[in-house]
Every structure is written in C-alpha cells, then in structure tokens.
Design an enzyme around this catalytic site. Sequence first.
Site, mmCIF file in Angstrom:
data_model
loop_
_atom_site.group_PDB
_atom_site.id
_atom_site.type_symbol
_atom_site.label_atom_id
_atom_site.label_comp_id
_atom_site.label_asym_id
_atom_site.label_seq_id
_atom_site.Cartn_x
_atom_site.Cartn_y
_atom_site.Cartn_z
ATOM 1 N N GLY A 20 0.803 -1.211 0.000
ATOM 2 C CA GLY A 20 0.000 0.000 0.000
ATOM 3 C C GLY A 20 0.839 1.265 0.000
ATOM 4 N N ARG A 24 7.119 1.842 1.224
ATOM 5 C CA ARG A 24 7.359 0.407 1.362
ATOM 6 C C ARG A 24 7.748 -0.176 0.013
ATOM 7 N NH1 ARG A 24 2.541 -2.474 3.985
ATOM 8 N NH2 ARG A 24 3.067 -0.985 5.623
ATOM 9 N N ARG A 43 1.488 11.087 -8.801
ATOM 10 C CA ARG A 43 0.802 11.199 -7.516
ATOM 11 C C ARG A 43 1.599 10.561 -6.375
ATOM 12 N NH1 ARG A 43 -5.537 11.559 -8.135
ATOM 13 N NH2 ARG A 43 -5.695 12.307 -10.277
ATOM 14 N N ARG A 87 -0.669 -8.754 -3.694
ATOM 15 C CA ARG A 87 -0.681 -7.677 -2.699
ATOM 16 C C ARG A 87 0.092 -8.130 -1.481
ATOM 17 N NH1 ARG A 87 -2.393 -4.177 1.128
ATOM 18 N NH2 ARG A 87 -3.842 -4.957 2.713
ATOM 19 N N SER A 90 -0.638 -5.152 5.271
ATOM 20 C CA SER A 90 -0.788 -5.351 6.709
ATOM 21 C C SER A 90 -2.252 -5.622 7.029
ATOM 22 C CB SER A 90 -0.291 -4.131 7.479
ATOM 23 O OG SER A 90 -1.007 -2.975 7.079
ATOM 24 N N ASP A 206 -1.497 -5.454 13.724
ATOM 25 C CA ASP A 206 -2.322 -5.092 14.881
ATOM 26 C C ASP A 206 -3.094 -6.326 15.329
ATOM 27 O OD1 ASP A 206 -2.315 -1.869 14.712
ATOM 28 O OD2 ASP A 206 -2.501 -2.711 12.699
ATOM 29 N N ARG A 219 5.879 -1.132 10.351
ATOM 30 C CA ARG A 219 4.977 -1.485 9.252
ATOM 31 C C ARG A 219 5.676 -1.333 7.902
ATOM 32 N NH1 ARG A 219 -0.796 -0.834 10.956
ATOM 33 N NH2 ARG A 219 -0.723 -0.296 13.161
#
Length: 237
Positions: A20, A24, A43, A87, A90, A206, A219
Amino acid sequence: MTPHNRAKQNEIAKIVLMPGDPLRAKWIAENYLVKPKLVNDVRGMFAYTGMYKNKKVTVMAHGMGMPSIGIYSYELFKFYKVNTIIRVGSAGGFTKELQLGSIVVANQAFSESGYAKDIGIKVPPSKILKASTSTLNKCLQTSKMLKTKCFVGKVLCEDAFYSNTPWQKRMNLSQGLLAVEMEAFALYANAMKLKKNALCLLTISDSFVSNKSMSSEQRQTSFKSMIKLALETATRI
C-alpha cells in the site's frame, strides 16, 4: 501510459507486487531487486522494476482502500498486460493465534463493499471473492519449501479503517474471519473481471485480541518474511 501511471508498457513486468505504502515499495525495490528502476511516480505512487533471481518483477504501491487499489490494479491488468498481482500488506488479527508478524494468506475475501458489483462482477450471496487458485497453490508450495509458517483463510475487507471493533469481532465469530484489511476484495474482483491472477499476503500489524500494534516504521520495514515469500512465489510463476 494511463492518467495514473507514466511507465511505458515494457517497463512493467508481468508479475507485480503491490504494497500500500509508496515508501514500502521503495524499500522493497532497494533491498530485494537488482538494479531497480523507478518507472512511475505520478501522484507519488512509486513503481520500480528490476530483477529478482533472473525474474523481472515490478513493485508498485496501491494506496489505501478498495477504490485506490481498484484503479491501479485495473490499469496494470488491462493496459500493462500484467498477468499476476500479489498484494503484500498489513492486517489486524482477530484470533489469538495471530501474533504481530504472523503471515496470513487470504484465500478468500468477504466484504459488504459495492466495488465488485460496480464493475459488473456477480457477487455470490456469501459476499466472498476468491484468490486465484494457481497463484494460491504456488504460494503454499513455496511456503513449505521456505518453511515459512502461514495462516490460510478468509479475511474481512472493509472501507472504514476506524470501524467498530465489537462489530468486527462479531463478524469474526459468525464468518470465520482471520483478519481485517482494506483491499483484497477489489483486487480479486478486478482479477475475475479481466481473467487475471491475484493473491493477497498479509502481515499482522495489529491484534484485536492483545491490542498490540506495530509502529509506523515497523509497518514499513518489518515484513521481510512476507516479502520473501511473495518474491519466491513470483519466481515460480
């Protein structure tokens, strides 16, 4: 090129890993790919293409939520002729077995979202879309080879990050859900529509059981086992 991706078609590999967070994506490219090349920054959604064990791989960020991954994965599948998207993200864990850092392989995604219906996918009454069987099987075979422990199962895909936790727990009990995330359902819908392959790998950041959470830095950089599994799977596709 598309409104959201300036890369030339030959600059995007046939298999793409999608985290995402753009940072990363940058971290994965710089730490795992040989001679990674930045091929998109429109972007701020970074995409890098390089080599991993003689396999051409692109790592591209998808942003947050189903509309965002919906746009980027659709364009990769449709206009860049990508065959497979994995994908790497997290998730929040619903069970005590899922400790921080545990890896979930999402073979199914449950959602109340209208995304699939909006793009013309007939969603079954169960409201579940499935990962691509061939990619899922290759991933599970690879995990055994690497001796990487994975939890395989259904995840909840929702639109609201700060949703009602007791409701999430009720959903877990009634639907057998392992974890919650925000993108798999849309990715699987696009793969179904365009007859492509998709899989979602998740690292638990989490826990709704222990109430523990990873930091933002963790993360970004602590998903090494999941990334290794995704890349090694890519070499077998």
